[in-house]
Design a protein around this motif. Structure first.
Motif, PDB file in Angstrom:
ATOM      1  N   LYS A 138       0.209   6.973  11.864  1.00 48.56           N
ATOM      2  CA  LYS A 138      -0.237   8.301  12.301  1.00 48.56           C
ATOM      3  C   LYS A 138       0.688   8.857  13.387  1.00 48.56           C
ATOM      4  N   CYS A 139       0.974   8.032  14.394  1.00 47.51           N
ATOM      5  CA  CYS A 139       1.647   8.535  15.595  1.00 47.51           C
ATOM      6  C   CYS A 139       3.165   8.587  15.456  1.00 47.51           C
ATOM      7  N   ILE A 140       3.736   7.681  14.702  1.00 46.85           N
ATOM      8  CA  ILE A 140       5.196   7.561  14.688  1.00 46.85           C
ATOM      9  C   ILE A 140       5.797   7.919  13.335  1.00 46.85           C
ATOM     10  N   PHE A 141       5.205   7.403  12.272  1.00 48.33           N
ATOM     11  CA  PHE A 141       5.833   7.590  10.956  1.00 48.33           C
ATOM     12  C   PHE A 141       5.258   8.767  10.167  1.00 48.33           C
ATOM     13  N   ASN A 142       4.158   9.339  10.673  1.00 52.38           N
ATOM     14  CA  ASN A 142       3.574  10.525  10.058  1.00 52.38           C
ATOM     15  C   ASN A 142       3.151  10.287   8.607  1.00 52.38           C
ATOM     16  N   THR A 143       2.698   9.073   8.322  1.00 51.97           N
ATOM     17  CA  THR A 143       2.254   8.766   6.961  1.00 51.97           C
ATOM     18  C   THR A 143       0.755   8.494   6.888  1.00 51.97           C
ATOM     19  N   ALA A 144       0.060   8.664   8.018  1.00 53.48           N
ATOM     20  CA  ALA A 144      -1.406   8.590   8.020  1.00 53.48           C
ATOM     21  C   ALA A 144      -1.888   9.760   8.863  1.00 53.48           C
ATOM     22  N   SER A 145      -3.145  10.128   8.682  1.00 54.59           N
ATOM     23  CA  SER A 145      -3.626  11.281   9.451  1.00 54.59           C
ATOM     24  C   SER A 145      -5.110  11.135   9.767  1.00 54.59           C
ATOM     25  N   GLY A 146      -5.586  12.028  10.629  1.00 50.80           N
ATOM     26  CA  GLY A 146      -7.013  12.081  10.918  1.00 50.80           C
ATOM     27  C   GLY A 146      -7.736  12.689   9.718  1.00 50.80           C
ATOM     28  N   GLY A 147      -9.090  12.641   9.783  1.00 49.81           N
ATOM     29  CA  GLY A 147      -9.865  13.263   8.711  1.00 49.81           C
ATOM     30  C   GLY A 147      -9.897  12.465   7.425  1.00 49.81           C
ATOM     31  N   ILE A 148      -9.526  11.187   7.506  1.00 51.55           N
ATOM     32  CA  ILE A 148      -9.543  10.330   6.312  1.00 51.55           C
ATOM     33  C   ILE A 148     -10.188   8.996   6.682  1.00 51.55           C
ATOM     34  N   LEU A 149     -11.129   8.554   5.848  1.00 45.71           N
ATOM     35  CA  LEU A 149     -11.703   7.222   6.038  1.00 45.71           C
ATOM     36  C   LEU A 149     -10.875   6.245   5.210  1.00 45.71           C
ATOM     37  N   TYR A 150     -10.162   5.351   5.899  1.00 50.57           N
ATOM     38  CA  TYR A 150      -9.329   4.367   5.230  1.00 50.57           C
ATOM     39  C   TYR A 150     -10.118   3.071   5.054  1.00 50.57           C
ATOM     40  N   ARG A 151      -9.840   2.368   3.966  1.00 43.40           N
ATOM     41  CA  ARG A 151     -10.524   1.092   3.723  1.00 43.40           C
ATOM     42  C   ARG A 151      -9.507   0.085   3.213  1.00 43.40           C
ATOM     43  N   PHE A 152      -9.551  -1.122   3.794  1.00 44.79           N
ATOM     44  CA  PHE A 152      -8.667  -2.199   3.331  1.00 44.79           C
ATOM     45  C   PHE A 152      -9.516  -3.326   2.775  1.00 44.79           C
ATOM     46  N   ASP A 153      -9.242  -3.689   1.530  1.00 42.29           N
ATOM     47  CA  ASP A 153     -10.024  -4.714   0.844  1.00 42.29           C
ATOM     48  C   ASP A 153      -9.377  -6.083   1.072  1.00 42.29           C
ATOM     49  N   PHE A 154     -10.114  -6.998   1.713  1.00 38.95           N
ATOM     50  CA  PHE A 154      -9.554  -8.314   2.039  1.00 38.95           C
ATOM     51  C   PHE A 154      -9.305  -9.166   0.792  1.00 38.95           C
ATOM     52  N   ASP A 155     -10.119  -8.981  -0.249  1.00 39.68           N
ATOM     53  CA  ASP A 155      -9.948  -9.792  -1.454  1.00 39.68           C
ATOM     54  C   ASP A 155      -8.747  -9.321  -2.271  1.00 39.68           C
ATOM     55  N   ALA A 156      -8.680  -8.012  -2.476  1.00 39.15           N
ATOM     56  CA  ALA A 156      -7.547  -7.466  -3.254  1.00 39.15           C
ATOM     57  C   ALA A 156      -6.291  -7.364  -2.394  1.00 39.15           C
ATOM     58  N   MET A 157      -6.457  -7.480  -1.080  1.00 40.22           N
ATOM     59  CA  MET A 157      -5.349  -7.338  -0.120  1.00 40.22           C
ATOM     60  C   MET A 157      -4.611  -6.016  -0.319  1.00 40.22           C
ATOM     61  N   GLN A 158      -5.395  -4.964  -0.427  1.00 41.37           N
ATOM     62  CA  GLN A 158      -4.774  -3.643  -0.549  1.00 41.37           C
ATOM     63  C   GLN A 158      -5.729  -2.561  -0.063  1.00 41.37           C
ATOM     64  N   GLU A 159      -5.157  -1.415   0.226  1.00 43.86           N
ATOM     65  CA  GLU A 159      -5.977  -0.284   0.632  1.00 43.86           C
ATOM     66  C   GLU A 159      -6.646   0.325  -0.586  1.00 43.86           C
ATOM     67  N   ASP A 160      -7.901   0.740  -0.386  1.00 43.33           N
ATOM     68  CA  ASP A 160      -8.604   1.454  -1.449  1.00 43.33           C
ATOM     69  C   ASP A 160      -8.295   2.945  -1.351  1.00 43.33           C
ATOM     70  N   LYS A 161      -8.832   3.664  -2.334  1.00 46.00           N
ATOM     71  CA  LYS A 161      -8.656   5.117  -2.340  1.00 46.00           C
ATOM     72  C   LYS A 161      -9.225   5.701  -1.045  1.00 46.00           C
TER      73      LYS A 161
END
Ligand SMILES: [Zn+2]
Length: 364
Positions: A301-324
């Motif tokens: 968010k702060c440095i690379f400008n590839t994440a932003s506010g207004g989004i609920l992010y989820r990381f799945d520990f089993d799949a080891m990846q971010e969900d939609k």
């Protein structure tokens, strides 16, 4: 790599190969050590090969464009924090960001980390390791023996001591330059949160108790003070996080508002009626993944400008990846950042169930 090829880079996906049968580029690139100017490198190299300065500069410019070469404002050894931040500089430069500027920005920051439990203790440590100049860590709890299996910063010697003091000691044993303020305050209401986040540049909310109420209190305080904030959540199978830019993105109450009619109000009502305290099942592995993922999201968010506010992010520990990602908007009925329209019935019921208004706090 082969007789006619020079390869720049060592990763499997971050390399650039050029045909170089005479090895002239290999000899030239070896002179780019971060200590010589563009002209000095050319003068050192030129006697060996016939290449115009202009052609040489054009090739360097091309290499810079693909992230294979970085032009520094001064020799590497003159950059601040040289020894400690050497790899940080090159990482940021390698990703197309000014490494020196980034490290200076981190050094100038004061970040509040509210909650020093599973996520908070590692997040605070990682922020210090990244070079954040000042941290304020807030947690009223004492280190318990049971914490040691998943709260990775604490040791046997810390048991019985306040978490914030143990965490401060641990951070300063590694990062002497990081100023760590501590507070054992328990945040009951918005006034308490305002006192803790005052004069900070960023707030990480790593508190999970009481559920939803803690986040609402911190969100309201950050909105009042116009401080950007990040909210971290753990569950058995996943980590969740979202970032709030005050007055730009939706806030924590906007997110809750959007879920009020989707069963959240009924869920909270049922939880409040139930006679038990839920425990989040976690272990050391998911705690470490969660903390690093969250700090990485913050960097994005702060440095690379590839994440932003207004989004609920989820990381799945089993799949080891971010969900939609789930996007949420500013809600005109939001009790914190909206108030232009009245709440609907589900929202009204939800705010009653997880009220953050309390006596002595005139910030409803
Ligand atoms: Zn809002």
């Amino acid at each position: 790599m082969q007789n006619n090829e020079t390869r720049i880079g060592t990763d499997d996906n971050d390399i650039y190969s050029i045909m170089d049968s005479s090895k002239k580029w290999y000899r030239l690139l070896k002179l780019l050590d971060g200590e010589h100017s563009v002209r000095q490198v050319y003068d050192l190299y030129h006697p060996q090969q016939c290449l115009s300065f202009d052609s040489y500069r054009k090739v360097l410019a091309k290499l810079e464009k693909i992230g294979a070469v970085t032009f520094l404002s001064k020799p590497f050894h003159e950059l601040d924090e040289y020894e400690k931040r050497k790899s940080d500089f090159t990482l940021y430069y390698g990703k197309g960001v000014d490494g020196e500027k980034t490290v200076r920005w981190l050094q100038g920051l004061t970040v509040a980390v509210l909650g020093s439990g599973v996520g908070g203790c590692l997040i605070a440590l990682e922020l210090a390791e990244l070079g954040v100049g000042s941290l304020k860590i807030v947690d009223p709890d004492i280190v318990d023996l049971q914490n040691l299996d998943h709260q990775l910063v604490y040791t046997q010697e810390d048991v019985g001591h306040p978490k914030v003091l143990a965490l401060q000691k641990h951070i300063n044993s590694r990062c002497k330059k990081c100023q760590v303020q501590t507070s054992v305050a328990r945040i009951h209401n918005v006034a308490d949160a305002l006192a803790e986040v005052n004069e900070t540049d960023w707030v990480f909310c790593c508190m999970d108790e009481p559920p939803y109420v803690a986040q609402r209190i911190v969100n309201r305080a950050c909105y009042i003070k116009s401080i950007p904030s990040l909210y971290a959540f753990s569950s058995r199978d996943s980590a969740k996080a979202f970032i709030v830019d005050p007055d730009i993105t939706g806030c924590a109450d906007c997110l809750l508002s959007s879920e009020a009619a989707n069963g959240l109000t009924q869920l909270v009502a049922a939880l409040k009626k139930a006679d038990f305290s839920p425990i989040t099942p976690t272990n050391a592995v998911s705690a470490a993944i969660e903390a690093s993922w969250i700090v990485q999201k913050w960097l994005q968010k702060c440095i690379f400008n590839t994440a932003s506010g207004g989004i609920l992010y989820r990381f799945d520990f089993d799949a080891m990846q971010e969900d939609k990602f789930v996007h949420f908007q500013r809600d005109s009925a939001c009790p914190t950042c909206g108030r232009q329209s009245p709440p609907n019935n589900s929202q009204r019921d939800l705010w009653k169930l997880i009220s953050i208004e309390s006596q002595g706090t005139n910030v409803s």
